[in-house]
Design a protein around this motif. Structure first.
Motif, PDB file in Angstrom:
ATOM      1  N   LEU A   1      52.414  -8.754 -26.678  1.00 45.54           N
ATOM      2  CA  LEU A   1      51.227  -9.598 -26.669  1.00 45.54           C
ATOM      3  C   LEU A   1      50.062  -8.966 -27.422  1.00 45.54           C
ATOM      4  O   LEU A   1      49.022  -9.587 -27.592  1.00 45.54           O
ATOM      5  CB  LEU A   1      50.796  -9.885 -25.227  1.00 45.54           C
ATOM      6  CG  LEU A   1      51.828 -10.597 -24.352  1.00 45.54           C
ATOM      7  CD1 LEU A   1      51.337 -10.661 -22.910  1.00 45.54           C
ATOM      8  CD2 LEU A   1      52.127 -11.991 -24.881  1.00 45.54           C
ATOM      9  N   GLY A   2      50.245  -7.722 -27.846  1.00 44.71           N
ATOM     10  CA  GLY A   2      49.164  -6.992 -28.488  1.00 44.71           C
ATOM     11  C   GLY A   2      48.861  -5.730 -27.702  1.00 44.71           C
ATOM     12  O   GLY A   2      49.709  -5.218 -26.959  1.00 44.71           O
ATOM     13  N   GLU A   3      47.655  -5.228 -27.847  1.00 43.77           N
ATOM     14  CA  GLU A   3      47.250  -3.983 -27.194  1.00 43.77           C
ATOM     15  C   GLU A   3      46.771  -4.283 -25.767  1.00 43.77           C
ATOM     16  O   GLU A   3      45.586  -4.474 -25.516  1.00 43.77           O
ATOM     17  CB  GLU A   3      46.173  -3.298 -28.020  1.00 43.77           C
ATOM     18  CG  GLU A   3      46.664  -2.907 -29.412  1.00 43.77           C
ATOM     19  CD  GLU A   3      45.565  -2.380 -30.305  1.00 43.77           C
ATOM     20  OE1 GLU A   3      44.445  -2.147 -29.799  1.00 43.77           O
ATOM     21  OE2 GLU A   3      45.818  -2.203 -31.510  1.00 43.77           O
ATOM     22  N   THR A   4      47.722  -4.312 -24.837  1.00 42.90           N
ATOM     23  CA  THR A   4      47.431  -4.732 -23.466  1.00 42.90           C
ATOM     24  C   THR A   4      47.256  -3.570 -22.497  1.00 42.90           C
ATOM     25  O   THR A   4      46.975  -3.801 -21.319  1.00 42.90           O
ATOM     26  CB  THR A   4      48.569  -5.613 -22.934  1.00 42.90           C
ATOM     27  OG1 THR A   4      49.779  -4.834 -22.902  1.00 42.90           O
ATOM     28  CG2 THR A   4      48.773  -6.835 -23.819  1.00 42.90           C
ATOM     29  N   ASN A   5      47.470  -2.341 -22.936  1.00 44.75           N
ATOM     30  CA  ASN A   5      47.367  -1.176 -22.053  1.00 44.75           C
ATOM     31  C   ASN A   5      48.291  -1.277 -20.839  1.00 44.75           C
ATOM     32  O   ASN A   5      47.964  -0.810 -19.752  1.00 44.75           O
ATOM     33  CB  ASN A   5      45.923  -0.980 -21.586  1.00 44.75           C
ATOM     34  CG  ASN A   5      44.990  -0.605 -22.713  1.00 44.75           C
ATOM     35  OD1 ASN A   5      45.355   0.170 -23.586  1.00 44.75           O
ATOM     36  ND2 ASN A   5      43.805  -1.182 -22.728  1.00 44.75           N
ATOM     37  N   GLY A   6      49.449  -1.902 -21.032  1.00 44.05           N
ATOM     38  CA  GLY A   6      50.438  -1.982 -19.958  1.00 44.05           C
ATOM     39  C   GLY A   6      50.129  -2.998 -18.885  1.00 44.05           C
ATOM     40  O   GLY A   6      50.723  -2.960 -17.810  1.00 44.05           O
ATOM     41  N   THR A   7      49.202  -3.926 -19.161  1.00 43.81           N
ATOM     42  CA  THR A   7      48.876  -4.951 -18.176  1.00 43.81           C
ATOM     43  C   THR A   7      49.128  -6.328 -18.770  1.00 43.81           C
ATOM     44  O   THR A   7      49.331  -6.489 -19.978  1.00 43.81           O
ATOM     45  CB  THR A   7      47.402  -4.857 -17.739  1.00 43.81           C
ATOM     46  OG1 THR A   7      46.555  -5.127 -18.861  1.00 43.81           O
ATOM     47  CG2 THR A   7      47.086  -3.487 -17.160  1.00 43.81           C
ATOM     48  N   VAL A   8      49.114  -7.338 -17.914  1.00 49.43           N
ATOM     49  CA  VAL A   8      49.210  -8.717 -18.357  1.00 49.43           C
ATOM     50  C   VAL A   8      48.291  -9.555 -17.480  1.00 49.43           C
ATOM     51  O   VAL A   8      48.198  -9.338 -16.274  1.00 49.43           O
ATOM     52  CB  VAL A   8      50.662  -9.237 -18.291  1.00 49.43           C
ATOM     53  CG1 VAL A   8      51.212  -9.202 -16.867  1.00 49.43           C
ATOM     54  CG2 VAL A   8      50.761 -10.647 -18.879  1.00 49.43           C
ATOM     55  N   ALA A   9      47.572 -10.488 -18.089  1.00 46.02           N
ATOM     56  CA  ALA A   9      46.674 -11.382 -17.369  1.00 46.02           C
ATOM     57  C   ALA A   9      47.390 -12.706 -17.149  1.00 46.02           C
ATOM     58  O   ALA A   9      47.838 -13.347 -18.106  1.00 46.02           O
ATOM     59  CB  ALA A   9      45.391 -11.594 -18.162  1.00 46.02           C
ATOM     60  N   LEU A  10      47.517 -13.112 -15.894  1.00 46.36           N
ATOM     61  CA  LEU A  10      48.309 -14.292 -15.542  1.00 46.36           C
ATOM     62  C   LEU A  10      47.453 -15.336 -14.832  1.00 46.36           C
ATOM     63  O   LEU A  10      46.575 -15.007 -14.033  1.00 46.36           O
ATOM     64  CB  LEU A  10      49.472 -13.892 -14.634  1.00 46.36           C
ATOM     65  CG  LEU A  10      50.456 -12.857 -15.198  1.00 46.36           C
ATOM     66  CD1 LEU A  10      51.471 -12.467 -14.139  1.00 46.36           C
ATOM     67  CD2 LEU A  10      51.154 -13.403 -16.437  1.00 46.36           C
TER      68      LEU A  10
ATOM     69  N   ALA B   1      55.719 -16.796 -24.841  1.00 42.56           N
ATOM     70  CA  ALA B   1      55.209 -15.439 -24.624  1.00 42.56           C
ATOM     71  C   ALA B   1      56.212 -14.367 -25.006  1.00 42.56           C
ATOM     72  O   ALA B   1      55.823 -13.216 -25.243  1.00 42.56           O
ATOM     73  CB  ALA B   1      54.801 -15.274 -23.153  1.00 42.56           C
ATOM     74  N   PHE B   2      57.496 -14.721 -25.102  1.00 42.63           N
ATOM     75  CA  PHE B   2      58.532 -13.734 -25.415  1.00 42.63           C
ATOM     76  C   PHE B   2      58.938 -13.745 -26.887  1.00 42.63           C
ATOM     77  O   PHE B   2      59.823 -12.990 -27.287  1.00 42.63           O
ATOM     78  CB  PHE B   2      59.758 -13.975 -24.536  1.00 42.63           C
ATOM     79  CG  PHE B   2      59.472 -13.830 -23.068  1.00 42.63           C
ATOM     80  CD1 PHE B   2      59.345 -12.580 -22.493  1.00 42.63           C
ATOM     81  CD2 PHE B   2      59.299 -14.958 -22.281  1.00 42.63           C
ATOM     82  CE1 PHE B   2      59.066 -12.447 -21.140  1.00 42.63           C
ATOM     83  CE2 PHE B   2      59.017 -14.829 -20.929  1.00 42.63           C
ATOM     84  CZ  PHE B   2      58.890 -13.579 -20.360  1.00 42.63           C
ATOM     85  N   ASP B   3      58.319 -14.603 -27.680  1.00 47.10           N
ATOM     86  CA  ASP B   3      58.616 -14.682 -29.104  1.00 47.10           C
ATOM     87  C   ASP B   3      57.533 -13.894 -29.844  1.00 47.10           C
ATOM     88  O   ASP B   3      56.402 -14.365 -30.010  1.00 47.10           O
ATOM     89  CB  ASP B   3      58.630 -16.151 -29.544  1.00 47.10           C
ATOM     90  CG  ASP B   3      59.109 -16.330 -30.981  1.00 47.10           C
ATOM     91  OD1 ASP B   3      58.817 -15.452 -31.823  1.00 47.10           O
ATOM     92  OD2 ASP B   3      59.746 -17.358 -31.263  1.00 47.10           O
ATOM     93  N   VAL B   4      57.876 -12.699 -30.289  1.00 46.56           N
ATOM     94  CA  VAL B   4      56.896 -11.804 -30.907  1.00 46.56           C
ATOM     95  C   VAL B   4      56.256 -12.441 -32.134  1.00 46.56           C
ATOM     96  O   VAL B   4      55.035 -12.353 -32.340  1.00 46.56           O
ATOM     97  CB  VAL B   4      57.564 -10.462 -31.280  1.00 46.56           C
ATOM     98  CG1 VAL B   4      56.594  -9.580 -32.048  1.00 46.56           C
ATOM     99  CG2 VAL B   4      58.056  -9.752 -30.027  1.00 46.56           C
ATOM    100  N   VAL B   5      57.056 -13.092 -32.961  1.00 41.84           N
ATOM    101  CA  VAL B   5      56.520 -13.715 -34.178  1.00 41.84           C
ATOM    102  C   VAL B   5      55.604 -14.870 -33.820  1.00 41.84           C
ATOM    103  O   VAL B   5      54.527 -15.044 -34.412  1.00 41.84           O
ATOM    104  CB  VAL B   5      57.663 -14.179 -35.099  1.00 41.84           C
ATOM    105  CG1 VAL B   5      57.107 -14.924 -36.311  1.00 41.84           C
ATOM    106  CG2 VAL B   5      58.498 -12.994 -35.558  1.00 41.84           C
ATOM    107  N   ALA B   6      56.003 -15.688 -32.847  1.00 44.99           N
ATOM    108  CA  ALA B   6      55.190 -16.839 -32.455  1.00 44.99           C
ATOM    109  C   ALA B   6      53.845 -16.400 -31.883  1.00 44.99           C
ATOM    110  O   ALA B   6      52.812 -17.022 -32.159  1.00 44.99           O
ATOM    111  CB  ALA B   6      55.945 -17.696 -31.445  1.00 44.99           C
TER     112      ALA B   6
END
Length: 290
Positions: free
Chosen positions: A119-128, A51-56
């Motif tokens: 992660l993309g256009e997340t609007n400042g949120t993350v789904a876990l 999740a922390f590898d932008v290219v991956a």
């Protein structure tokens, strides 16, 4: 397209207990190399990366022929991981984690602004979510949080076996953890936990009654707060097509062929797309102003 022998070599057997550990270790090495893996979950197979590898993460989206407007969710190995990924986690969310994780409950939280991820256009949120699957949890314990979405090309059915995932994704994935078929059962229930009280964004394996039973005096809302607050708010009549507000992300309902992620939040369509009645439900709206 039939898989070539070289691609077949990417299938890592987890059905044999003696081979599971080496297979998971090989998949973990692939993740650390910045490559993409397919893994089983408690419902369908998922495709993911560090999740922390932008290219991956971009490679995951590319493998699915998906854009940044459809960000993947993040799977975690244990509830304690959440504090490193999200801020302002309400106590009711922690209660829900303790009660229902690992399991079919996805929580949308405010993302840690200091994290170096995209992660993309997340609007400042993350789904876990913490999946209830031994192979997935073994891999997550080795490599940490993974950005994961359903293992299929966008528009095609989600893979319920590693072979189905291989047929669709082919060489875009470096390793496929094969633990036999998955049922493709009910998707996870998704809750917006960015406010003082949780809001149901998608009904799934957990019913509102099951959730309310552990919330005590905390109210569970059945619709986004912005809709509930409207003076004339009401459910649309059957057959009505609802156009989401600008920035709203919607997710296909169970039973559709557009990424039925079955517990992997993040299979989304851009807002403003007309869909058949009942085919989509609102997953989350624009981030609330600070």
């Amino acid at each position: 397209m039939s898989a070539t022998p070289s691609l077949q070599d990417r299938l890592l057997d987890c059905t044999d207990p003696a081979r599971r550990r080496p297979s998971v270790e090989r998949a973990a090495a692939v993740v650390r190399e910045g490559k993409v893996v397919v893994l089983p979950t408690d419902t369908v197979y998922g495709v993911g990366a560090d999740a922390f590898d932008v290219v991956a993460v971009a490679m995951v989206l590319a493998a699915k022929h998906r854009g940044r407007e459809m960000p993947p969710p993040v799977l975690v190995p244990e509830p304690r991981t959440v504090d490193g990924l999200a801020i302002d986690v309400p106590m009711y969310a922690r209660i829900l984690m303790r009660q229902f994780w690992p399991g079919p409950l996805t929580l949308v939280l405010r993302s840690q602004p200091s994290l170096q991820w995209d992660l993309g256009e997340t609007n400042g949120t993350v789904a876990l979510r913490m999946p209830d699957d031994d192979v997935a949890l073994s891999l997550l314990s080795e490599v940490g949080p993974l950005a994961v979405t359903s293992a299929n090309v966008t528009g095609q059915p989600a893979a319920t076996t590693a072979a189905e995932a291989l047929e669709q994704l082919g060489g875009a994935v470096a390793a496929y953890l094969d633990d036999g078929p998955r049922t493709g059962g009910a998707p996870s229930t998704i809750l917006d936990c960015t406010g003082e009280e949780p809001v149901v964004l998608r009904l799934g394996a957990l019913s509102p009654e099951e959730i309310r039973a552990v919330l005590g005096t905390t109210a569970l809302h059945d619709a986004p707060r912005r809709e509930a607050a409207a003076a004339d708010a009401s459910e649309p009549a059957p057959g009505t097509t609802v156009e989401p507000a600008p920035g709203t992300i919607v997710e296909p309902a169970p039973g559709t062929t557009e990424d039925p992620t079955a517990g992997l939040v993040g299979s989304v369509r851009p807002s403003g797309v007309s869909t058949p009645p009942g085919a989509v439900q609102v997953v989350r709206g624009p981030a609330a102003p600070a």
